[in-house]
Design a protein around this motif. Structure first.
Motif, PDB file in Angstrom:
ATOM      1  N   THR A 475       0.830  -1.209   0.000  1.00  0.00           N
ATOM      2  CA  THR A 475       0.000   0.000   0.000  1.00  0.00           C
ATOM      3  C   THR A 475       0.860   1.252   0.000  1.00  0.00           C
ATOM      4  O   THR A 475       0.578   2.225  -0.714  1.00  0.00           O
ATOM      5  CB  THR A 475      -0.922  -0.001   1.230  1.00  0.00           C
ATOM      6  N   GLU A 476       1.927   1.241   0.797  1.00  0.00           N
ATOM      7  CA  GLU A 476       2.805   2.411   0.868  1.00  0.00           C
ATOM      8  C   GLU A 476       3.577   2.599  -0.431  1.00  0.00           C
ATOM      9  O   GLU A 476       3.785   3.731  -0.888  1.00  0.00           O
ATOM     10  CB  GLU A 476       3.765   2.273   2.055  1.00  0.00           C
ATOM     11  N   VAL A 477       4.006   1.501  -1.059  1.00  0.00           N
ATOM     12  CA  VAL A 477       4.676   1.603  -2.363  1.00  0.00           C
ATOM     13  C   VAL A 477       3.755   2.270  -3.374  1.00  0.00           C
ATOM     14  O   VAL A 477       4.151   3.182  -4.121  1.00  0.00           O
ATOM     15  CB  VAL A 477       5.113   0.208  -2.851  1.00  0.00           C
ATOM     16  N   ARG A 478       2.495   1.823  -3.392  1.00  0.00           N
ATOM     17  CA  ARG A 478       1.523   2.373  -4.348  1.00  0.00           C
ATOM     18  C   ARG A 478       1.314   3.872  -4.092  1.00  0.00           C
ATOM     19  O   ARG A 478       1.272   4.674  -5.036  1.00  0.00           O
ATOM     20  CB  ARG A 478       0.203   1.617  -4.225  1.00  0.00           C
ATOM     21  N   ARG A 479       1.215   4.250  -2.830  1.00  0.00           N
ATOM     22  CA  ARG A 479       1.009   5.665  -2.506  1.00  0.00           C
ATOM     23  C   ARG A 479       2.199   6.513  -2.916  1.00  0.00           C
ATOM     24  O   ARG A 479       2.049   7.599  -3.485  1.00  0.00           O
ATOM     25  CB  ARG A 479       0.746   5.813  -1.012  1.00  0.00           C
ATOM     26  N   LEU A 480       3.413   6.026  -2.616  1.00  0.00           N
ATOM     27  CA  LEU A 480       4.608   6.799  -2.941  1.00  0.00           C
ATOM     28  C   LEU A 480       4.786   6.947  -4.442  1.00  0.00           C
ATOM     29  O   LEU A 480       5.225   8.006  -4.924  1.00  0.00           O
ATOM     30  CB  LEU A 480       5.838   6.143  -2.315  1.00  0.00           C
ATOM     31  N   ARG A 481       4.443   5.910  -5.193  1.00  0.00           N
ATOM     32  CA  ARG A 481       4.532   6.024  -6.648  1.00  0.00           C
ATOM     33  C   ARG A 481       3.545   7.067  -7.167  1.00  0.00           C
ATOM     34  O   ARG A 481       3.854   7.849  -8.070  1.00  0.00           O
ATOM     35  CB  ARG A 481       4.261   4.665  -7.293  1.00  0.00           C
ATOM     36  N   GLN A 482       2.351   7.070  -6.587  1.00  0.00           N
ATOM     37  CA  GLN A 482       1.354   8.055  -6.989  1.00  0.00           C
ATOM     38  C   GLN A 482       1.820   9.457  -6.626  1.00  0.00           C
ATOM     39  O   GLN A 482       1.699  10.391  -7.426  1.00  0.00           O
ATOM     40  CB  GLN A 482       0.017   7.749  -6.318  1.00  0.00           C
ATOM     41  N   THR A 483       2.369   9.603  -5.427  1.00  0.00           N
ATOM     42  CA  THR A 483       2.871  10.906  -4.985  1.00  0.00           C
ATOM     43  C   THR A 483       3.994  11.384  -5.891  1.00  0.00           C
ATOM     44  O   THR A 483       4.070  12.553  -6.259  1.00  0.00           O
ATOM     45  CB  THR A 483       3.385  10.816  -3.538  1.00  0.00           C
ATOM     46  N   SER A 484       4.868  10.444  -6.268  1.00  0.00           N
ATOM     47  CA  SER A 484       5.980  10.792  -7.148  1.00  0.00           C
ATOM     48  C   SER A 484       5.476  11.281  -8.492  1.00  0.00           C
ATOM     49  O   SER A 484       5.963  12.270  -9.041  1.00  0.00           O
ATOM     50  CB  SER A 484       6.899   9.585  -7.329  1.00  0.00           C
ATOM     51  N   GLY A 485       4.448  10.623  -9.015  1.00  0.00           N
ATOM     52  CA  GLY A 485       3.885  11.058 -10.290  1.00  0.00           C
ATOM     53  C   GLY A 485       3.244  12.428 -10.195  1.00  0.00           C
ATOM     54  O   GLY A 485       3.408  13.272 -11.079  1.00  0.00           O
ATOM     55  N   GLU A 486       2.514  12.671  -9.097  1.00  0.00           N
ATOM     56  CA  GLU A 486       1.894  13.984  -8.898  1.00  0.00           C
ATOM     57  C   GLU A 486       2.954  15.060  -8.762  1.00  0.00           C
ATOM     58  O   GLU A 486       2.811  16.169  -9.273  1.00  0.00           O
ATOM     59  CB  GLU A 486       1.007  13.951  -7.649  1.00  0.00           C
ATOM     60  N   ARG A 487       4.054  14.732  -8.069  1.00  0.00           N
ATOM     61  CA  ARG A 487       5.115  15.711  -7.869  1.00  0.00           C
ATOM     62  C   ARG A 487       5.763  16.073  -9.209  1.00  0.00           C
ATOM     63  O   ARG A 487       6.032  17.228  -9.506  1.00  0.00           O
ATOM     64  CB  ARG A 487       6.151  15.169  -6.900  1.00  0.00           C
ATOM     65  N   ASP A 488       6.009  15.041 -10.041  1.00  0.00           N
ATOM     66  CA  ASP A 488       6.614  15.308 -11.335  1.00  0.00           C
ATOM     67  C   ASP A 488       5.714  16.194 -12.183  1.00  0.00           C
ATOM     68  O   ASP A 488       6.179  17.105 -12.878  1.00  0.00           O
ATOM     69  CB  ASP A 488       6.886  13.990 -12.072  1.00  0.00           C
ATOM     70  N   THR A 489       4.393  15.940 -12.136  1.00  0.00           N
ATOM     71  CA  THR A 489       3.446  16.737 -12.901  1.00  0.00           C
ATOM     72  C   THR A 489       3.447  18.180 -12.423  1.00  0.00           C
ATOM     73  O   THR A 489       3.475  19.129 -13.204  1.00  0.00           O
ATOM     74  CB  THR A 489       2.031  16.145 -12.781  1.00  0.00           C
ATOM     75  N   THR A 490       3.431  18.347 -11.091  1.00  0.00           N
ATOM     76  CA  THR A 490       3.424  19.692 -10.515  1.00  0.00           C
ATOM     77  C   THR A 490       4.687  20.447 -10.888  1.00  0.00           C
ATOM     78  O   THR A 490       4.644  21.635 -11.235  1.00  0.00           O
ATOM     79  CB  THR A 490       3.299  19.610  -8.986  1.00  0.00           C
ATOM     80  N   GLN A 491       5.825  19.770 -10.838  1.00  0.00           N
ATOM     81  CA  GLN A 491       7.083  20.431 -11.177  1.00  0.00           C
ATOM     82  C   GLN A 491       7.101  20.842 -12.646  1.00  0.00           C
ATOM     83  O   GLN A 491       7.585  21.909 -13.008  1.00  0.00           O
ATOM     84  CB  GLN A 491       8.252  19.504 -10.867  1.00  0.00           C
ATOM     85  N   ALA A 492       6.552  19.968 -13.507  1.00  0.00           N
ATOM     86  CA  ALA A 492       6.511  20.297 -14.918  1.00  0.00           C
ATOM     87  C   ALA A 492       5.609  21.506 -15.173  1.00  0.00           C
ATOM     88  O   ALA A 492       5.948  22.412 -15.945  1.00  0.00           O
ATOM     89  CB  ALA A 492       6.003  19.084 -15.729  1.00  0.00           C
ATOM     90  N   GLU A 493       4.454  21.525 -14.493  1.00  0.00           N
ATOM     91  CA  GLU A 493       3.551  22.660 -14.639  1.00  0.00           C
ATOM     92  C   GLU A 493       4.204  23.936 -14.143  1.00  0.00           C
ATOM     93  O   GLU A 493       4.096  24.996 -14.758  1.00  0.00           O
ATOM     94  CB  GLU A 493       2.256  22.397 -13.866  1.00  0.00           C
ATOM     95  N   ARG A 494       4.917  23.829 -12.995  1.00  0.00           N
ATOM     96  CA  ARG A 494       5.562  25.003 -12.426  1.00  0.00           C
ATOM     97  C   ARG A 494       6.646  25.522 -13.369  1.00  0.00           C
ATOM     98  O   ARG A 494       6.811  26.720 -13.567  1.00  0.00           O
ATOM     99  CB  ARG A 494       6.155  24.672 -11.067  1.00  0.00           C
TER     100      ARG A 494
END
Length: 844
Positions: A475-494
């Motif tokens: 469960t934690e692996v799945r969450r961290l992967r999702q968080t990592s993807g969201e972070r990459d998207t946010t950084q790209a948008e920024r």
């Protein structure tokens, strides 16, 4: 929505007053004991009166899911319709009410301080004072500057709500107390049991808790709720009560959703529920009429000096015991069995200490920096963070490159969104770049989820969870992967929108705060990752080393069981550890209990020196050291990794000033007896001590502390290079003599005095302020009075002709008049050949 609920709970009586308070002030504090319905009915009532959703923040994930399920049940709906919830890694949104953890509320406020679409925020169980609860309260109050229409309600199960009301600038509303009477049975062990030490709980106490549970099962009706400090104790007591005529269940944060739901759903069979403190507040365990309280709690504690975090077992406070007892009286009269005495209860702490006072504050400090208030000033925090612990946390963040002088950095912002400790967030970020995202995520998930295991070898545990596909880890692996993807998207948008920025990401509500950030990547050091592909152990070790560069450790001693970390902490492997024989390890988890000489390693992984140098490159130094160490002057060039010395080379020509400073330190540590004190130097020191006691200034104090404070005035350190040189160095105390008074030294404190018959007798200044002389009685004949030095009469030791003590006096005139007769009679008979005049004062 509240009109659809037929359940009549005591909080209904307070709803009109509560609604009026929120309408008038926008904020309020609701004091409602457990069982009033504050967690379920109040959100439904607000959902019918505000525009937008109602966010309910709970400190525990179990309570989040339970509250949402209960509200949905009262409305006859499924979770996810009008009532939903969100916890880390799982969300079922509701259209009108959403229950979240306080940590997720903090994250939402950071992303969107205006909380668009939210009409009210309820902070439940504020009295528990978790770090996230304090942050959520402070940020929500701050957000109301932008959103004056946002209603904010803090609830507490205790009456100590004045401080909360002051912070919220709202009134206190009190709900009726619905508790049924609860009888207290004091049930201490027959023999005294030692208090908890670190995490350890005495088996004798667990034996007693098991016996008390059996007793309660036979003496009282209803389900039994047993409070224990942690999962290990739950398992131990479950083993001790095996075979009872009841279903034995457990309730703690490590259970999956289905297991938790089974406990909270109730049963037609009699049950014993073994629970941690999560059952104290926020949720009801149906059917409970009996509580057995072991009287212990588990609290986070940080050794800030050594950078070690731990959970420690402590005695539960009086208020905590009251909360637990209340579980027995929610549905009917009940009884609580307390496994300690009434007398001991009176001496327990009244309330639990807030988490802020004892926990690691790194995550807390990072969230403050992200909010734009690095020091927390101006925020509605219930208490200011402790200065020392907060300073340590901010230094850690700076060392990890997460904050800078002008605020949070880009990498700090990325780490803050990961939902893990800043150390692990840094490892996730840099580890993905170094060894790949898959390994970085899996290792960080293992550490963040705190998956238990028998081995202290992290690589072995990682292999185990991969093989078993452990659900908590997965469960934690799945969450961290999702968080990592969201972070990459946010950084790209920024990156695409810079320098445009949203209000939520830069300026904070109600303050003129600069949006500048330090856009630099904090490199791990000048060294590249060691050449070649990293293996099954090396790659995870790299991730752990990035999280804990100050816990990289090298073996010391012959058996390679004890290690020194780069942070300067001594750690020790267990006797049977498979890590023994390794030269380097990085420690992921260690605990140092009261009285322990070194910390005990609970989880570590081997590293090699190249990997250690890479991960802790910012701790690398090559400098000259001139110091007093291990009882001597050390002058050498050292290459080191933090506290670990990698190489030493002697310094041929250390500076005289540095050597002198080292020698001064040695004298401070070991004392001035390291010097060569001749009889002459010792005599002068004693004479000066006498004059300082008798006359004071300008005669100098010459005790150890005073001399050490003026070392340069009386000691020539120019030729001292090592300890042995001190043994050949004589103090020059004449340099301390005051002028012109020094000319009277021999008059005021002479080395000898002359007797009436012309003999020179040495004056002894050993006793400060009491000069003495020792002489045969015949040599004192003719002295009418004892000599007076610097206004102080000399103490005269009078001896027999054989040199044995006969009398001691500082008032010789009185002795001649009174004591002499008895002494004369005694000595005259033993020494008839000597003269014994009747009038010695006038003899010579």
């Amino acid at each position: 929505m509240i009109d659809e609920v037929r359940l009549d709970l005591p909080v209904r009586a307070a709803l009109p007053s509560l609604g009026a308070a929120l309408d008038e002030h926008g904020t309020a504090v609701l004091v409602a004991p457990p069982g009033t319905g504050k967690t379920t009915l109040v959100p439904l009532a607000l959902a019918g009166s505000v525009a937008g959703r109602v966010l309910v923040a709970e400190p525990r994930r179990v309570a989040v899911r339970a509250a949402a399920a209960r509200m949905a049940s009262l409305l006859g709906e499924r979770v996810g319709d009008r009532v939903g919830y969100a916890i880390r890694g799982e969300r079922k949104p509701g259209s009108r009410v959403e229950v979240v953890t306080t940590g997720l509320l903090v994250a939402r406020l950071q992303r969107d301080p205006e909380l668009a679409g939210v009409g009210a925020v309820i902070l439940d169980e504020c009295h528990e004072r978790h770090l996230d609860t304090d942050l959520a309260l402070a940020f929500a109050v701050d957000a109301r500057v932008l959103r004056p229409d946002l209603q904010l309600l803090a609830t507490s199960a205790t009456a100590a709500a004045d401080r909360l009301a002051t912070l919220l600038e709202g009134p206190v509303v009190t709900a009726p107390d619905p508790l049924h009477p609860v009888d207290v049975v004091w049930s201490p062990p027959a023999k005294p049991v030692p208090p908890p030490r670190g995490m350890r709980v005495e088996p004798a106490l667990l034996d007693h808790v098991g016996a008390t549970t059996r007793r309660a099962l036979t003496e009282a009706d209803g389900d039994v709720l047993v409070f224990l400090p942690g999962r290990r104790e739950i398992d131990e007591v479950a083993r001790r009560i095996g075979g009872v005529d009841a279903e034995v269940l457990t309730l703690h944060g490590g259970l999956d959703a289905a297991q938790q739901d089974a406990v909270l759903a109730g049963s037609s069979h009699r049950r014993i529920v073994l629970a941690t403190a999560i059952a104290e507040t926020s949720l009801t365990v149906p059917g409970v009429r009996v509580v057995v309280d072991a009287g212990l709690s588990r609290r986070p504690w940080t050794d800030h000096a050594r950078g070690l975090d731990a959970l420690v077992t402590v005695l539960a406070s009086q208020s905590s015991a009251t909360q637990r007892a209340g579980r027995a009286g929610r549905e009917a009269p009940g009884v609580v069995y307390r496994c300690w005495s009434e007398a001991e209860h009176a001496h327990r702490d009244r309330d639990d200490a807030p988490e802020l006072a004892q926990a690691d504050l790194a995550g807390f400090a990072l969230q403050l920096a992200r909010w734009g208030t690095p020091d927390g000033s101006g925020l509605a925090l219930p208490d200011p963070p402790p200065a020392t612990a907060f300073g340590t946390a901010r230094e850690l963040l700076r060392g990890l490159g997460l904050v800078a002088d002008d605020g949070i950095t880009d990498r700090g912002r990325a780490v803050a969104t990961a939902g893990v400790h800043p150390r692990l967030g840094r490892a996730l970020l840099d580890g993905a770049a170094a060894v790949g995202e898959k390994t970085a995520v899996e290792v960080v998930a293992l550490l963040a989820a705190e998956v238990p295991g028998d081995s202290d070898d992290l690589a072995e545990r990682l292999r185990t969870v991969r093989a078993t596909n452990d659900p908590r880890w997965r469960t934690e692996v799945r969450r961290l992967r999702q968080t990592s993807g969201e972070r990459d998207t946010t950084q790209a948008e920024r990156a695409g929108k810079m320098p445009q920025a949203s209000l939520g990401e830069t300026d904070r509500p109600g303050r003129d705060r600069p949006a500048r950030e330090k856009h630099t990547r904090h490199a791990t050091g000048s060294r590249n990752l060691p050449d070649g592909a990293l293996g099954e152990t090396e790659a995870p070790a790299a991730v752990v080393a990035l999280a804990y560069p100050d816990r990289i450790a090298r073996a010391r001693g012959q058996d390679a069981r004890e290690f020194l970390t780069t942070g300067g902490t001594g750690v020790e492997l267990a006797a049977g550890s498979r890590l023994r024989g390794q030269e380097w390890v990085v420690v992921a988890d260690a605990v140092r209990g009261p009285g322990d000489r070194v910390a005990k390693v609970r989880l570590a992984v081997p590293v090699d020196e190249d990997l250690a140098r890479w991960a802790a490159a910012h701790l690398h130094a090559d400098d000259e050291v001139v110091a007093w160490e291990d009882g001597d002057v050390v002058a050498e060039r050292r290459e080191r990794l933090g506290a670990i010395v990698l190489a030493r080379r002697p310094l041929k020509s250390p500076s005289r000033e540095a050597v002198a400073a080292a020698v001064r330190k040695g004298l401070q540590e070991e004392g001035i007896d390291l010097l060569r004190w001749t009889d002459e130097a010792t005599s002068l020191r004693r004479r000066l001590a006498f004059l300082h006691a008798a006359r004071g200034e300008p005669w100098p104090a010459v005790d150890d502390a005073s001399l050490l404070a003026r070392t340069d005035e009386w000691l020539d350190l120019a030729r001292v290079r090592r300890r042995a040189d001190l043994g050949r160095t004589t103090p020059h105390l004449t340099a301390l003599l005051p002028w012109p008074e020094a000319g009277r030294l021999d008059e005021l404190a002479p080395t000898h005095v002359t007797t009436p018959d012309g003999r020179r007798v040495r004056v002894d200044y050993t006793a400060p302020g009491r000069p003495t002389v020792a002489l045969k009685l015949q040599h004192a004949f003719g002295w009418e009075r004892a000599p007076v030095l610097a206004g102080v009469p000399v103490v005269v030791h009078l001896l027999s002709p054989a040199g044995r003590p006969a009398a001691v006096t500082a008032d010789l005139a009185s002795f001649w008049g009174d004591g002499y007769r008895q002494v004369r009679a005694d000595l005259r008979g033993r020494y008839p050949k000597h003269a014994w005049p009747e009038d010695p004062q006038h003899q010579s």
